[in-house]
Design an enzyme around this catalytic site. Structure first.
Site, short mmCIF file in Angstrom:
data_model
loop_
_atom_site.label_atom_id
_atom_site.label_comp_id
_atom_site.label_asym_id
_atom_site.label_seq_id
_atom_site.Cartn_x
_atom_site.Cartn_y
_atom_site.Cartn_z
N HIS A 111 0.67 -1.08 -0.63
CA HIS A 111 0.10 0.06 -0.18
C HIS A 111 0.92 1.11 0.02
O HIS A 111 1.83 1.32 -0.20
CB HIS A 111 -1.20 -0.01 0.91
CG HIS A 111 -0.11 -0.10 2.59
ND1 HIS A 111 0.41 0.49 2.90
CD2 HIS A 111 -0.20 -1.56 3.69
CE1 HIS A 111 0.98 -0.13 4.64
NE2 HIS A 111 0.62 -0.57 4.54
N HIS A 169 4.32 1.10 2.02
CA HIS A 169 5.23 0.80 1.62
C HIS A 169 5.56 1.55 0.40
O HIS A 169 7.04 1.34 0.29
CB HIS A 169 4.57 -0.87 1.07
CG HIS A 169 4.63 -1.56 1.93
ND1 HIS A 169 3.02 -1.86 1.78
CD2 HIS A 169 4.62 -2.45 3.24
CE1 HIS A 169 2.64 -3.02 3.19
NE2 HIS A 169 4.05 -3.30 3.93
N MET A 199 -2.50 3.53 7.20
CA MET A 199 -2.14 2.11 6.72
C MET A 199 -1.70 0.95 6.45
O MET A 199 -0.61 0.75 7.63
CB MET A 199 -1.69 2.52 5.45
CG MET A 199 -1.85 3.62 4.57
SD MET A 199 -2.10 3.78 2.43
CE MET A 199 -3.22 5.86 2.45
P1 AMP Z 1 5.29 -5.05 7.08
O1 AMP Z 1 4.20 -5.10 5.34
O2 AMP Z 1 3.12 -4.68 7.63
O3 AMP Z 1 5.49 -5.66 7.60
O4 AMP Z 1 5.35 -3.43 7.14
C1 AMP Z 1 6.61 -3.32 5.78
C2 AMP Z 1 7.37 -2.06 6.10
O5 AMP Z 1 6.07 -0.64 5.98
C3 AMP Z 1 7.64 -1.71 7.61
O6 AMP Z 1 9.07 -1.16 8.25
C4 AMP Z 1 6.14 -1.13 8.25
O7 AMP Z 1 6.06 -0.24 9.58
C5 AMP Z 1 6.08 -0.34 6.63
N1 AMP Z 1 4.41 0.45 6.99
C6 AMP Z 1 3.94 -0.13 7.02
N2 AMP Z 1 2.42 0.13 7.36
C7 AMP Z 1 2.91 1.71 6.68
C8 AMP Z 1 2.39 2.77 7.28
N3 AMP Z 1 1.62 3.19 6.81
N4 AMP Z 1 3.77 4.15 7.11
C9 AMP Z 1 4.73 4.21 7.31
N5 AMP Z 1 4.99 2.87 7.21
C10 AMP Z 1 4.23 1.83 7.21
#
Ligand code: AMP
Length: 284
Positions: A34, A37, A184
Protein backbone atom coordinates in the site's frame (compact mmCIF):
# COMPACT_ATOMS: atom_id res chain seq x y z
CA UNK A 1 12.74 -4.83 -12.18
CA UNK A 2 13.95 -8.33 -11.53
CA UNK A 3 12.08 -10.85 -9.38
CA UNK A 4 14.30 -13.25 -7.43
CA UNK A 5 13.50 -16.00 -4.96
CA UNK A 6 16.93 -17.53 -4.30
CA UNK A 7 19.42 -16.16 -1.80
CA UNK A 8 22.32 -16.95 -4.14
CA UNK A 9 20.70 -14.89 -6.94
CA UNK A 10 20.11 -11.76 -4.90
CA UNK A 11 23.62 -12.02 -3.47
CA UNK A 12 25.14 -12.12 -6.98
CA UNK A 13 23.04 -9.18 -8.13
CA UNK A 14 24.04 -7.06 -5.13
CA UNK A 15 27.66 -8.01 -5.73
CA UNK A 16 27.42 -6.79 -9.34
CA UNK A 17 26.04 -3.45 -8.16
CA UNK A 18 28.76 -3.15 -5.54
CA UNK A 19 31.46 -3.75 -8.14
CA UNK A 20 30.11 -0.72 -10.02
CA UNK A 21 30.28 1.30 -6.81
CA UNK A 22 26.51 1.55 -6.41
CA UNK A 23 24.85 1.81 -3.00
CA UNK A 24 21.96 -0.43 -2.02
CA UNK A 25 18.79 0.36 -0.06
CA UNK A 26 16.54 -2.31 1.43
CA UNK A 27 12.80 -2.05 2.13
CA UNK A 28 11.64 -5.20 3.94
CA UNK A 29 7.89 -5.94 3.69
CA UNK A 30 5.36 -8.72 3.97
CA UNK A 31 3.74 -7.62 0.72
CA UNK A 32 0.15 -6.66 -0.10
CA UNK A 33 1.71 -3.30 -0.77
CA UNK A 34 0.00 0.00 0.00
CA UNK A 35 0.98 3.64 -0.06
CA UNK A 36 2.85 3.25 3.27
CA UNK A 37 5.20 0.70 1.72
CA UNK A 38 5.54 2.71 -1.48
CA UNK A 39 6.58 5.81 0.44
CA UNK A 40 9.41 3.76 2.02
CA UNK A 41 10.55 2.81 -1.50
CA UNK A 42 10.53 6.47 -2.56
CA UNK A 43 12.58 7.31 0.50
CA UNK A 44 15.06 4.52 -0.35
CA UNK A 45 15.41 5.91 -3.84
CA UNK A 46 16.52 9.28 -2.50
CA UNK A 47 19.12 7.59 -0.30
CA UNK A 48 20.61 4.87 -2.52
CA UNK A 49 21.45 4.00 -6.16
CA UNK A 50 19.70 0.61 -6.09
CA UNK A 51 16.64 -0.61 -4.22
CA UNK A 52 15.75 -4.08 -3.09
CA UNK A 53 12.27 -4.71 -1.69
CA UNK A 54 11.73 -8.01 0.04
CA UNK A 55 8.34 -9.64 0.24
CA UNK A 56 8.30 -12.40 2.79
CA UNK A 57 5.44 -13.31 5.12
CA UNK A 58 7.76 -14.48 7.85
CA UNK A 59 6.23 -17.51 9.62
CA UNK A 60 8.58 -17.04 12.58
CA UNK A 61 6.90 -13.79 13.65
CA UNK A 62 3.36 -15.20 13.76
CA UNK A 63 1.96 -16.91 16.86
CA UNK A 64 0.03 -20.20 16.63
CA UNK A 65 -3.37 -18.47 16.68
CA UNK A 66 -2.46 -15.56 14.44
CA UNK A 67 -3.25 -14.78 10.82
CA UNK A 68 -0.27 -16.37 9.00
CA UNK A 69 -2.41 -18.48 6.68
CA UNK A 70 -4.89 -15.68 5.95
CA UNK A 71 -2.36 -12.87 5.66
CA UNK A 72 -3.25 -11.04 2.40
CA UNK A 73 -0.98 -11.86 -0.53
CA UNK A 74 -1.01 -10.46 -4.07
CA UNK A 75 2.35 -10.92 -5.77
CA UNK A 76 1.23 -9.80 -9.25
CA UNK A 77 -0.17 -6.52 -7.97
CA UNK A 78 2.83 -5.99 -5.68
CA UNK A 79 5.13 -6.58 -8.60
CA UNK A 80 3.46 -3.87 -10.68
CA UNK A 81 3.43 -1.38 -7.82
CA UNK A 82 7.08 -1.94 -6.92
CA UNK A 83 8.14 -1.68 -10.54
CA UNK A 84 6.33 1.66 -10.89
CA UNK A 85 8.27 2.94 -7.88
CA UNK A 86 11.56 2.09 -9.58
CA UNK A 87 12.49 -0.86 -7.36
CA UNK A 88 15.43 -2.71 -8.96
CA UNK A 89 14.91 -6.13 -7.41
CA UNK A 90 12.01 -7.79 -5.64
CA UNK A 91 13.27 -10.56 -3.37
CA UNK A 92 10.49 -13.07 -2.64
CA UNK A 93 11.94 -16.20 -1.03
CA UNK A 94 9.89 -19.28 -0.15
CA UNK A 95 9.77 -20.28 3.53
CA UNK A 96 12.21 -23.16 2.91
CA UNK A 97 14.76 -20.83 1.34
CA UNK A 98 14.88 -18.72 4.52
CA UNK A 99 14.46 -21.50 7.07
CA UNK A 100 16.01 -24.81 6.04
CA UNK A 101 14.71 -28.03 7.58
CA UNK A 102 17.42 -28.00 10.27
CA UNK A 103 17.02 -24.29 11.08
CA UNK A 104 17.90 -23.56 14.75
CA UNK A 105 18.88 -19.94 15.37
CA UNK A 106 16.87 -17.09 16.91
CA UNK A 107 17.93 -13.47 17.41
CA UNK A 108 16.42 -11.77 20.47
CA UNK A 109 16.65 -8.11 21.45
CA UNK A 110 16.17 -8.69 25.16
CA UNK A 111 14.45 -5.62 26.56
CA UNK A 112 12.86 -3.96 23.55
CA UNK A 113 11.05 -7.15 22.57
CA UNK A 114 9.17 -7.17 25.88
CA UNK A 115 6.07 -5.11 26.63
CA UNK A 116 3.61 -3.41 24.26
CA UNK A 117 3.11 -5.70 21.23
CA UNK A 118 5.67 -8.10 22.69
CA UNK A 119 3.35 -8.75 25.64
CA UNK A 120 0.35 -9.44 23.40
CA UNK A 121 2.34 -11.41 20.81
CA UNK A 122 4.91 -13.61 22.61
CA UNK A 123 7.82 -14.49 20.33
CA UNK A 124 6.75 -12.02 17.64
CA UNK A 125 9.79 -9.77 17.94
CA UNK A 126 12.21 -12.72 18.04
CA UNK A 127 10.80 -13.62 14.64
CA UNK A 128 11.19 -10.04 13.43
CA UNK A 129 14.75 -9.67 14.78
CA UNK A 130 15.74 -13.01 13.23
CA UNK A 131 14.35 -12.36 9.77
CA UNK A 132 15.74 -8.82 9.63
CA UNK A 133 19.18 -10.10 10.69
CA UNK A 134 18.99 -12.69 7.91
CA UNK A 135 17.90 -10.10 5.32
CA UNK A 136 20.72 -7.78 6.42
CA UNK A 137 23.22 -10.63 6.01
CA UNK A 138 21.82 -11.68 2.63
CA UNK A 139 21.44 -8.25 1.04
CA UNK A 140 24.12 -6.29 2.96
CA UNK A 141 22.36 -2.99 2.28
CA UNK A 142 23.89 0.42 2.96
CA UNK A 143 20.55 1.65 4.27
CA UNK A 144 17.28 0.03 5.32
CA UNK A 145 14.00 1.89 5.60
CA UNK A 146 11.28 1.05 8.13
CA UNK A 147 7.96 2.70 8.97
CA UNK A 148 7.33 4.45 12.27
CA UNK A 149 3.92 2.77 12.20
CA UNK A 150 5.69 -0.22 13.78
CA UNK A 151 7.39 1.93 16.39
CA UNK A 152 8.56 -0.90 18.65
CA UNK A 153 9.91 -2.81 15.65
CA UNK A 154 11.89 0.23 14.49
CA UNK A 155 13.41 0.75 17.96
CA UNK A 156 14.33 -2.94 18.14
CA UNK A 157 15.95 -2.90 14.70
CA UNK A 158 17.99 0.17 15.57
CA UNK A 159 19.19 -1.68 18.68
CA UNK A 160 20.04 -4.92 16.89
CA UNK A 161 21.92 -2.99 14.20
CA UNK A 162 24.05 -1.42 16.93
CA UNK A 163 24.45 -4.60 18.96
CA UNK A 164 25.39 -6.82 16.02
CA UNK A 165 27.61 -4.17 14.36
CA UNK A 166 25.74 -4.01 11.07
CA UNK A 167 27.17 -1.21 8.98
CA UNK A 168 23.69 -0.21 7.84
CA UNK A 169 21.93 3.13 8.17
CA UNK A 170 18.47 2.61 9.64
CA UNK A 171 16.00 5.18 8.39
CA UNK A 172 12.59 5.66 10.02
CA UNK A 173 9.77 6.93 7.84
CA UNK A 174 6.65 8.73 9.18
CA UNK A 175 3.30 6.94 9.26
CA UNK A 176 1.27 7.22 6.07
CA UNK A 177 -2.45 7.58 6.81
CA UNK A 178 -5.71 7.30 4.94
CA UNK A 179 -7.61 10.59 4.43
CA UNK A 180 -9.61 9.97 7.63
CA UNK A 181 -6.50 9.33 9.72
CA UNK A 182 -6.43 5.53 9.86
CA UNK A 183 -2.82 4.35 9.57
CA UNK A 184 -2.41 2.34 6.37
CA UNK A 185 -1.93 -1.37 6.98
CA UNK A 186 -2.24 -4.55 4.95
CA UNK A 187 -4.52 -5.78 7.74
CA UNK A 188 -7.07 -3.00 7.07
CA UNK A 189 -8.27 -5.29 4.29
CA UNK A 190 -9.80 -7.57 6.94
CA UNK A 191 -12.15 -4.80 8.17
CA UNK A 192 -15.83 -4.88 7.22
CA UNK A 193 -17.22 -1.60 5.83
CA UNK A 194 -18.71 -0.79 9.22
CA UNK A 195 -15.51 -1.64 11.15
CA UNK A 196 -13.38 0.31 8.67
CA UNK A 197 -15.27 3.49 9.67
CA UNK A 198 -14.94 2.76 13.37
CA UNK A 199 -11.22 1.96 13.11
CA UNK A 200 -10.40 5.67 12.90
CA UNK A 201 -11.00 5.80 16.67
CA UNK A 202 -7.29 5.10 17.29
CA UNK A 203 -6.34 8.23 15.38
CA UNK A 204 -9.10 10.16 17.18
CA UNK A 205 -7.66 8.92 20.49
CA UNK A 206 -4.21 10.14 19.48
CA UNK A 207 -5.50 13.55 18.45
CA UNK A 208 -7.54 13.96 21.66
CA UNK A 209 -4.48 12.98 23.69
CA UNK A 210 -2.43 15.63 21.91
CA UNK A 211 -5.02 18.30 22.71
CA UNK A 212 -5.01 17.28 26.38
CA UNK A 213 -1.19 17.37 26.50
CA UNK A 214 -1.20 20.81 24.89
CA UNK A 215 -3.62 22.03 27.60
CA UNK A 216 -1.83 20.48 30.58
CA UNK A 217 1.78 20.56 29.40
CA UNK A 218 4.97 18.72 30.39
CA UNK A 219 4.80 16.81 33.65
CA UNK A 220 1.12 15.86 33.41
CA UNK A 221 0.40 12.29 34.55
CA UNK A 222 0.59 9.74 31.74
CA UNK A 223 -2.34 7.77 33.08
CA UNK A 224 -4.71 10.65 32.24
CA UNK A 225 -3.63 10.36 28.61
CA UNK A 226 -3.79 6.56 28.68
CA UNK A 227 -7.31 6.58 30.18
CA UNK A 228 -8.55 9.15 27.69
CA UNK A 229 -7.19 7.09 24.77
CA UNK A 230 -8.72 3.88 26.13
CA UNK A 231 -12.12 5.51 26.68
CA UNK A 232 -12.07 7.05 23.20
CA UNK A 233 -11.37 3.70 21.57
CA UNK A 234 -13.74 1.70 23.74
CA UNK A 235 -16.59 4.14 23.14
CA UNK A 236 -17.03 1.77 20.18
CA UNK A 237 -18.32 -1.58 21.46
CA UNK A 238 -16.57 -3.40 18.57
CA UNK A 239 -13.15 -2.18 19.74
CA UNK A 240 -11.18 -3.79 22.55
CA UNK A 241 -8.00 -2.04 23.67
CA UNK A 242 -4.88 -4.21 24.00
CA UNK A 243 -2.85 -1.32 25.31
CA UNK A 244 -2.75 2.47 25.44
CA UNK A 245 0.67 3.36 26.81
CA UNK A 246 2.77 6.47 27.07
CA UNK A 247 6.40 5.46 26.54
CA UNK A 248 9.78 7.10 26.06
CA UNK A 249 10.62 7.38 22.36
CA UNK A 250 14.02 5.66 22.75
CA UNK A 251 13.69 3.15 25.59
CA UNK A 252 9.99 2.38 25.11
CA UNK A 253 9.76 2.32 28.90
CA UNK A 254 6.54 3.55 30.55
CA UNK A 255 6.66 7.13 31.74
CA UNK A 256 4.83 8.32 34.83
CA UNK A 257 4.79 11.87 33.51
CA UNK A 258 4.46 13.09 29.95
CA UNK A 259 7.31 14.99 28.30
CA UNK A 260 8.12 16.00 24.74
CA UNK A 261 9.89 12.61 24.41
CA UNK A 262 6.63 10.77 25.04
CA UNK A 263 5.01 8.63 22.41
CA UNK A 264 1.47 7.35 22.82
CA UNK A 265 1.37 3.75 21.61
CA UNK A 266 -1.93 2.06 20.86
CA UNK A 267 -3.17 -1.41 19.97
CA UNK A 268 -6.71 -2.67 19.67
CA UNK A 269 -8.72 -5.52 18.27
CA UNK A 270 -11.76 -4.77 16.13
CA UNK A 271 -14.65 -7.22 16.22
CA UNK A 272 -12.51 -9.71 18.07
CA UNK A 273 -10.04 -10.55 15.35
CA UNK A 274 -8.49 -7.62 13.44
CA UNK A 275 -5.51 -6.33 15.43
CA UNK A 276 -4.46 -2.78 14.58
CA UNK A 277 -1.71 -0.56 15.99
CA UNK A 278 -0.91 3.15 15.86
CA UNK A 279 1.29 5.64 17.67
CA UNK A 280 2.46 9.20 17.71
CA UNK A 281 4.39 11.80 19.65
CA UNK A 282 2.18 13.74 22.03
CA UNK A 283 4.07 16.95 21.38
CA UNK A 284 3.54 18.27 17.89
P1 AMP B 1 4.70 -4.89 6.72
O1 AMP B 1 4.52 -5.30 5.30
O2 AMP B 1 3.43 -4.61 7.43
O3 AMP B 1 5.63 -5.80 7.48
O4 AMP B 1 5.44 -3.48 6.68
C1 AMP B 1 6.65 -3.32 5.98
C2 AMP B 1 7.23 -1.98 6.32
O5 AMP B 1 6.30 -0.96 5.95
C3 AMP B 1 7.50 -1.79 7.82
O6 AMP B 1 8.71 -1.07 7.98
C4 AMP B 1 6.30 -0.98 8.27
O7 AMP B 1 6.55 -0.19 9.41
C5 AMP B 1 6.08 -0.11 7.05
N1 AMP B 1 4.70 0.41 7.04
C6 AMP B 1 3.57 -0.32 7.07
N2 AMP B 1 2.50 0.51 7.11
C7 AMP B 1 2.98 1.78 7.08
C8 AMP B 1 2.38 3.06 7.10
N3 AMP B 1 1.07 3.23 7.16
N4 AMP B 1 3.19 4.14 7.07
C9 AMP B 1 4.54 4.00 7.03
N5 AMP B 1 5.16 2.81 7.01
C10 AMP B 1 4.40 1.71 7.03
Amino acid sequence: MILLSKISEIRSLVQEWRQKGESVGLVPTMGYLHEGHLSLMRCAQKECDRIVTSIFVNPMQFGPNEDLDNYPRSLERDRELAEKEGVDALFCPQDGEMYGSNYQTTVRVQKLSQGLCGADRPGHFDGVATVITKLFNIITPDAAIFGEKDFQQLALIRQLTLDLNFDIRIIGHPIVREADGLAMSSRNKYLSIEDRKIATCMYTALQKARVLYREKGEGMPSDEIEKLAKATIEANPQCAVEYTKVVHQLTLQSMEKVTDDSVLTLAMKVSGNVRLIDNGFLAL
